[in-house]
Each structure stands twice: as structure tokens, then as C-alpha cells.
Design a protein around this motif. Structure first.
Motif, PDB file in Angstrom:
ATOM      1  N   LYS A  40       0.837  -1.196   0.000  1.00 28.00           N
ATOM      2  CA  LYS A  40       0.000   0.000   0.000  1.00 28.00           C
ATOM      3  C   LYS A  40       0.870   1.245   0.000  1.00 28.00           C
ATOM      4  CE  LYS A  40      -3.834   2.242   2.437  1.00 28.00           C
ATOM      5  NZ  LYS A  40      -4.766   2.172   3.592  1.00 28.00           N
ATOM      6  N   GLU A  41       0.486   2.213  -0.817  1.00 29.00           N
ATOM      7  CA  GLU A  41       1.260   3.444  -0.962  1.00 29.00           C
ATOM      8  C   GLU A  41       0.745   4.526  -0.012  1.00 29.00           C
ATOM      9  OE1 GLU A  41       2.749   6.240  -4.648  1.00 29.00           O
ATOM     10  OE2 GLU A  41       0.637   5.650  -4.591  1.00 29.00           O
ATOM     11  N   TYR A  42       1.678   5.254   0.601  1.00 27.03           N
ATOM     12  CA  TYR A  42       1.329   6.357   1.498  1.00 27.03           C
ATOM     13  C   TYR A  42       2.076   7.610   1.064  1.00 27.03           C
ATOM     14  CZ  TYR A  42      -0.402   2.661   4.583  1.00 27.03           C
ATOM     15  OH  TYR A  42      -1.071   1.586   5.099  1.00 27.03           O
ATOM     16  N   ILE A  43       1.372   8.734   1.036  1.00 34.86           N
ATOM     17  CA  ILE A  43       1.976  10.014   0.682  1.00 34.86           C
ATOM     18  C   ILE A  43       1.470  11.091   1.636  1.00 34.86           C
ATOM     19  CG2 ILE A  43       2.278   9.437  -1.766  1.00 34.86           C
ATOM     20  CD1 ILE A  43      -0.269  11.022  -2.354  1.00 34.86           C
ATOM     21  N   ASN A  44       2.118  12.248   1.611  1.00 36.90           N
ATOM     22  CA  ASN A  44       1.686  13.431   2.366  1.00 36.90           C
ATOM     23  C   ASN A  44       1.570  13.170   3.868  1.00 36.90           C
ATOM     24  OD1 ASN A  44       1.461  14.515  -0.200  1.00 36.90           O
ATOM     25  ND2 ASN A  44      -0.769  14.387  -0.266  1.00 36.90           N
ATOM     26  N   PHE A  45       2.560  12.505   4.438  1.00 40.72           N
ATOM     27  CA  PHE A  45       2.494  12.203   5.869  1.00 40.72           C
ATOM     28  C   PHE A  45       3.773  12.585   6.611  1.00 40.72           C
ATOM     29  CE2 PHE A  45       4.466   8.606   3.847  1.00 40.72           C
ATOM     30  CZ  PHE A  45       5.479   8.244   4.716  1.00 40.72           C
ATOM     31  N   VAL A  46       4.867  12.800   5.895  1.00 33.74           N
ATOM     32  CA  VAL A  46       6.149  13.005   6.571  1.00 33.74           C
ATOM     33  C   VAL A  46       6.740  14.363   6.210  1.00 33.74           C
ATOM     34  CG1 VAL A  46       7.591  11.979   4.752  1.00 33.74           C
ATOM     35  CG2 VAL A  46       8.344  11.875   7.143  1.00 33.74           C
ATOM     36  N   ARG A  47       7.500  14.885   7.157  1.00 28.44           N
ATOM     37  CA  ARG A  47       8.150  16.180   6.985  1.00 28.44           C
ATOM     38  C   ARG A  47       9.564  16.067   7.536  1.00 28.44           C
ATOM     39  NH1 ARG A  47       3.071  15.637   8.222  1.00 28.44           N
ATOM     40  NH2 ARG A  47       1.499  17.097   7.473  1.00 28.44           N
ATOM     41  N   PHE A  48      10.511  16.869   6.993  1.00 27.19           N
ATOM     42  CA  PHE A  48      11.869  16.810   7.538  1.00 27.19           C
ATOM     43  C   PHE A  48      12.612  18.127   7.360  1.00 27.19           C
ATOM     44  CE2 PHE A  48      11.226  14.026   3.851  1.00 27.19           C
ATOM     45  CZ  PHE A  48      11.957  14.632   2.841  1.00 27.19           C
ATOM     46  N   ASN A  70      15.629  15.605  11.526  1.00 26.38           N
ATOM     47  CA  ASN A  70      14.612  14.684  12.025  1.00 26.38           C
ATOM     48  C   ASN A  70      13.445  14.582  11.054  1.00 26.38           C
ATOM     49  OD1 ASN A  70      16.048  14.305  14.429  1.00 26.38           O
ATOM     50  ND2 ASN A  70      15.089  16.072  15.385  1.00 26.38           N
ATOM     51  N   HIS A  71      12.794  13.427  11.051  1.00 23.01           N
ATOM     52  CA  HIS A  71      11.560  13.238  10.296  1.00 23.01           C
ATOM     53  C   HIS A  71      10.400  13.319  11.287  1.00 23.01           C
ATOM     54  CE1 HIS A  71      14.356  11.920   7.276  1.00 23.01           C
ATOM     55  NE2 HIS A  71      13.393  11.723   6.401  1.00 23.01           N
ATOM     56  N   TYR A  72       9.338  13.988  10.911  1.00 21.45           N
ATOM     57  CA  TYR A  72       8.253  14.210  11.863  1.00 21.45           C
ATOM     58  C   TYR A  72       6.917  14.304  11.133  1.00 21.45           C
ATOM     59  CZ  TYR A  72       8.953  18.958  10.130  1.00 21.45           C
ATOM     60  OH  TYR A  72       9.092  20.048   9.304  1.00 21.45           O
ATOM     61  N   GLY A  73       5.860  14.249  11.907  1.00 20.96           N
ATOM     62  CA  GLY A  73       4.510  14.352  11.362  1.00 20.96           C
ATOM     63  C   GLY A  73       3.498  14.115  12.465  1.00 20.96           C
ATOM     64  N   ARG A  74       2.256  13.920  12.077  1.00 23.08           N
ATOM     65  CA  ARG A  74       1.207  13.651  13.062  1.00 23.08           C
ATOM     66  C   ARG A  74       1.477  12.332  13.789  1.00 23.08           C
ATOM     67  NH1 ARG A  74      -2.210  16.479   9.186  1.00 23.08           N
ATOM     68  NH2 ARG A  74      -3.574  17.953  10.306  1.00 23.08           N
ATOM     69  N   TYR A  75       1.081  12.281  15.041  1.00 19.42           N
ATOM     70  CA  TYR A  75       1.328  11.075  15.835  1.00 19.42           C
ATOM     71  C   TYR A  75       0.623   9.860  15.242  1.00 19.42           C
ATOM     72  CZ  TYR A  75       2.049   8.057  19.849  1.00 19.42           C
ATOM     73  OH  TYR A  75       2.434   7.011  20.657  1.00 19.42           O
ATOM     74  N   LYS A  76      -0.540  10.059  14.643  1.00 18.28           N
ATOM     75  CA  LYS A  76      -1.280   8.934  14.068  1.00 18.28           C
ATOM     76  C   LYS A  76      -0.512   8.280  12.922  1.00 18.28           C
ATOM     77  CE  LYS A  76      -4.056  11.646  10.770  1.00 18.28           C
ATOM     78  NZ  LYS A  76      -3.555  10.968   9.557  1.00 18.28           N
ATOM     79  N   ASP A  77       0.462   8.994  12.361  1.00 18.61           N
ATOM     80  CA  ASP A  77       1.276   8.456  11.272  1.00 18.61           C
ATOM     81  C   ASP A  77       2.628   7.943  11.767  1.00 18.61           C
ATOM     82  OD1 ASP A  77      -0.631   9.059   9.279  1.00 18.61           O
ATOM     83  OD2 ASP A  77       0.047  11.141   9.220  1.00 18.61           O
ATOM     84  N   LYS A  78       2.730   7.671  13.053  1.00 21.13           N
ATOM     85  CA  LYS A  78       3.994   7.275  13.672  1.00 21.13           C
ATOM     86  C   LYS A  78       4.665   6.116  12.944  1.00 21.13           C
ATOM     87  CE  LYS A  78       5.816   5.313  17.995  1.00 21.13           C
ATOM     88  NZ  LYS A  78       5.490   4.961  19.408  1.00 21.13           N
ATOM     89  N   GLU A  79       3.928   5.036  12.691  1.00 17.94           N
ATOM     90  CA  GLU A  79       4.535   3.851  12.078  1.00 17.94           C
ATOM     91  C   GLU A  79       5.013   4.141  10.657  1.00 17.94           C
ATOM     92  OE1 GLU A  79       5.275   1.218  13.798  1.00 17.94           O
ATOM     93  OE2 GLU A  79       4.339   2.190  15.532  1.00 17.94           O
ATOM     94  N   LEU A  80       4.282   4.981   9.936  1.00 20.68           N
ATOM     95  CA  LEU A  80       4.700   5.349   8.582  1.00 20.68           C
ATOM     96  C   LEU A  80       5.985   6.173   8.627  1.00 20.68           C
ATOM     97  CD1 LEU A  80       1.273   6.404   7.002  1.00 20.68           C
ATOM     98  CD2 LEU A  80       2.405   4.181   6.892  1.00 20.68           C
ATOM     99  N   ILE A  81       6.057   7.083   9.584  1.00 21.31           N
ATOM    100  CA  ILE A  81       7.244   7.931   9.718  1.00 21.31           C
ATOM    101  C   ILE A  81       8.466   7.087  10.066  1.00 21.31           C
ATOM    102  CG2 ILE A  81       8.285   9.806  11.064  1.00 21.31           C
ATOM    103  CD1 ILE A  81       5.371  10.866  11.449  1.00 21.31           C
ATOM    104  N   ILE A  82       8.279   6.124  10.967  1.00 16.78           N
ATOM    105  CA  ILE A  82       9.386   5.237  11.335  1.00 16.78           C
ATOM    106  C   ILE A  82       9.831   4.428  10.118  1.00 16.78           C
ATOM    107  CG2 ILE A  82      10.033   3.215  12.704  1.00 16.78           C
ATOM    108  CD1 ILE A  82       8.201   4.266  14.923  1.00 16.78           C
ATOM    109  N   GLY A  83       8.861   3.839   9.410  1.00 16.10           N
ATOM    110  CA  GLY A  83       9.192   3.027   8.242  1.00 16.10           C
ATOM    111  C   GLY A  83       9.927   3.819   7.183  1.00 16.10           C
ATOM    112  N   TYR A  84       9.436   5.019   6.894  1.00 17.39           N
ATOM    113  CA  TYR A  84      10.074   5.857   5.876  1.00 17.39           C
ATOM    114  C   TYR A  84      11.478   6.265   6.316  1.00 17.39           C
ATOM    115  CZ  TYR A  84      10.897   9.706   2.646  1.00 17.39           C
ATOM    116  OH  TYR A  84      11.452  10.536   1.698  1.00 17.39           O
ATOM    117  N   SER A  85      11.624   6.632   7.588  1.00 21.81           N
ATOM    118  CA  SER A  85      12.915   7.094   8.100  1.00 21.81           C
ATOM    119  C   SER A  85      13.949   5.975   8.088  1.00 21.81           C
ATOM    120  CB  SER A  85      12.747   7.635   9.524  1.00 21.81           C
ATOM    121  OG  SER A  85      11.805   8.684   9.563  1.00 21.81           O
ATOM    122  N   VAL A  86      13.533   4.788   8.503  1.00 19.70           N
ATOM    123  CA  VAL A  86      14.448   3.639   8.509  1.00 19.70           C
ATOM    124  C   VAL A  86      14.861   3.289   7.083  1.00 19.70           C
ATOM    125  CG1 VAL A  86      14.631   1.173   9.010  1.00 19.70           C
ATOM    126  CG2 VAL A  86      13.603   2.717  10.689  1.00 19.70           C
TER     127      VAL A  86
END
Length: 357
Positions: A154-162, A214-230
């Protein structure tokens, strides 16, 4: 309720946080069907806090913010009374998402009314007007080109900021490191934002080591932010190519197992990469099996690692021939060098994987 805010207004250096919060309240009551609104300060306060029990200072700040918007001609007074009741024309605040090519494009940030209420009701001595503005400016820095695929494809966009804290601070007038550090921790503790703090250094074009923002965003997108950052650390920024390839190989095998068990579909480019690695891995294990048998060993440990490739048969583009007669056209030569096949921590057959809970 989603509230659409003009990024230029929330980052307007001529406006105080009082004015930006008053603007936010007006946008919460605005619709496209009318330009004139009856407004009083308690109405605006209720929009922001979902409550009307407010301190005198709070009301005064909202009133000051509303006056700023009037002075700066964002809104127009039609009628007003001494008790701070107004008839306002707020048509200038409408965000037109259908502007044609002859008009400047409006960039906006979307914030949920529940997020506004939560921040404005935080139990904190920090200035909640400034915290709300800071939060909105953080959201406005979203990276629209960043894409993340989970293991299901599944594709995710517009959730991460850095962006850096200095840049975010410049948008909302926060210049003190101590201040925005306090804002960050307050928003994190209340699960409004999640910040992935990188522990690695990268080399710039001059060869100098520097911290990765740092990579950051809404808390509800925590797992997506971690995945993208890793993923960025492992595949884009890692200096150890052995570890980089090992992690990539594991990721490709996980995606292969998802294709088999769940029928997950990936983009063509990614499917080619998965097929290429699985086929290569099978060839290597077949070779090791034959070598083991020649030496008098059973070689079963290698045979068990060979997986079925039937899942790829439906993708015709995997078996197209180029004009030179070479099979399996590769569109990404950077991914050609796989190195040695990496064993999975829990390697198993397709049948075994399909029967897992």
C-alpha cells in the motif's frame, strides 16, 4: 471537521499568534455560501476550545487578534458594537482550490478541529496560541514527493516532513531553540506529533559530517514515519553497502511472501526487483545444493530455501526480450549488484509461510 488554512497567513510575519488563532476560528465558521457573518469573541473562543468558560486574558488576546486581521485588511467590518459584537465580511479568507492558471496557487494546511481543541485545552503554562501556530506551521512543511510502501504494497503520501527546527521557527516567529524544543516535547507528550530522531551522520558534498534532519509528522502516522525514516537510513543514506544490501534483500523477500500469501500487488518497477532477487537467490541456493551433493552431503538446507516462482508468471513484462535478445529487461542498473544472498532470520518454504497464522 477538517479546517483549511492558508499557509501564507499562518506564516505571515506581520501577524501575531493572536491574529493567526483568530483567523483559524473564523475559518472554522466560514462556508462558501455567504460572505457576511455575525461574530463575537465568545463565538470564536467556543470554536477554538469547545468551551465558553475562558479567562479575561484569553478573550482579550482573541479580540486583539481580530483587530489585527481588520487592520491588515484580511477581513472587513460591516457593523460593530461596543460589546464586541461584529458583522464581518470575511470573503477574503475563502480558499479557492479551483484557481486557474492565471492566478497564484494557494498553498494550504489542513488541521482537524479536534486537534485545535486539544491544543487550546492543554494543561500547560506554555503559550497555547503560539503552540497552535507552531503546530500548524509544522504541518505546512509536508513533503509531497515522499512515498512509502508498506509490506502489503500500500502506498502512502503526504504524511512526513523533515525541515529543520530553525526553518519551522522562521515561519511562526519562534527564534529560540529552548522555546521550540519545549513546544516539540509538549506536542509529543500529548501525542499530537511524532519525531523520528536519527542517530546517524551523513556526509555532505564537501565530505563534512552533519546531522540528518529529524523526520516528523502527526502522531497517528507514527509507524509510517518510522518506516520511511528507517528506509532512508538503510537504502539511501547508509555508508555500509553490505548492511544496506542485506536489509534490502530481507525487504524484497518479505514482499515476495506477501505476494504469495496475500496476493499483494506492487508497482511494476518493484515487482521486477522482487522477481530479480528471488530468481537470483534460487539460483545461488541450487548451486550450493549441487556443490554439497558433489561433496557427499545432503544439501537439504539449501534445497529448503528454494522458493516457487510461479507467482511471477502472470507478469508478462518480466519475460519480455529486448532487441538484443536478452531476457528480463532491467530498468534500474543500480539494483543489479545483489552480492551474496542473505538468509532470512526465519527462512521457510512457501507452503510453510502460507500456513502461518
Amino acid at each position: 471537521m477538517d479546517v483549511f488554512l492558508d499557509s501564507k497567513i499562518i506564516s505571515d510575519k506581520e501577524l501575531s499568534s493572536n491574529a493567526v488563532v483568530a483567523y483559524t476560528a473564523l475559518r472554522m465558521i466560514q462556508n462558501l455560501n455567504t460572505n457576511k457573518y455575525y461574530v463575537n469573541i465568545k463565538l470564536l473562543a467556543f470554536q477554538l476550545t469547545d468551551d465558553i468558560t475562558l479567562s479575561r486574558k484569553y478573550v482579550e488576546r482573541l479580540s486583539d487578534g481580530l483587530n489585527e486581521l481588520i487592520v491588515n485588511k484580511y477581513i472587513e467590518v460591516i457593523t460593530n458594537k461596543a460589546d464586541k459584537d461584529y458583522i464581518l465580511d470575511i470573503s477574503n479568507l475563502i480558499i479557492n482550490n479551483n484557481s486557474d492558471g492565471s492566478k497564484d496557487k494557494t498553498f494550504f494546511v489542513v488541521i482537524d478541529s479536534d486537534e485545535i481543541h486539544k491544543i487550546m485545552n492543554l494543561d500547560s503554562r506554555l503559550d497555547k496560541f503560539s503552540v497552535l501556530r507552531y503546530f500548524m506551521c509544522m504541518l505546512s512543511t509536508v513533503n509531497y514527493s515522499a512515498t512509502y510502501y508498506d509490506v502489503m504494497g500500500k502506498e502512502y503520501i503526504n504524511f512526513v516532513r523533515f525541515m529543520t527546527n530553525d526553518y519551522i521557527g522562521s515561519l511562526c516567529g519562534v527564534t529560540s531553540y529552548t522555546t521550540y524544543d519545549k513546544y516539540n516535547h509538549l506536542l509529543e507528550e500529548n501525542e499530537m506529533i511524532y519525531i523520528y530522531r536519527h542517530s546517524i551522520l551523513i556526509r555532505d558534498e564537501k565530505g563534512q559530517l552533519k546531522n540528518l534532519p529529524n523526520h516528523y509528522g502527526r502522531y497517528k502516522d507514527k509507524e509510517l514515519i518510522i518506516g520511511y525514516s528507517v528506509n532512508r537510513e538503510n537504502f539511501e543514506l547508509g555508508e555500509d553497502i553490505v548492511d544496506k544490501k542485506a536489509n534490502e534483500s530481507r525487504s524484497l523477500m518479505q514482499k515476495y511472501y506477501c505476494m504469495v500469501k496475500y496476493g499483494t500487488e506492487y508497482p511494476e518497477k518493484e515487482t521486477k526487483r522482487i522477481h530479480k532477487y528471488v530468481h537470483y537467490r534460487n539460483q545461488q541456493n541450487e548451486k550450493k545444493y549441487e556443490q554439497a551433493v558433489e561433496k557427499g552431503y545432503s544439501g537439504e538446507e539449501f534445497l529448503e530455501k528454494i522458493v516457487l516462482e510461479d507467482i511471477f508468471q502472470k507478469y508478462d513484462y518480466l519475460f519480455e526480450k529486448s532487441s538484443s535478445g536478452c531476457e528480463n529487461i532491467n530498468t534500474d542498473s543500480a539494483d543489479d549488484n545483489w552480492g551474496k544472498p542473505v538468509p532470512m532470520e526465519h527462512d521457510f518454504s512457501i507452503e510453510g509461510y502460507a500456513n502461518r497464522g
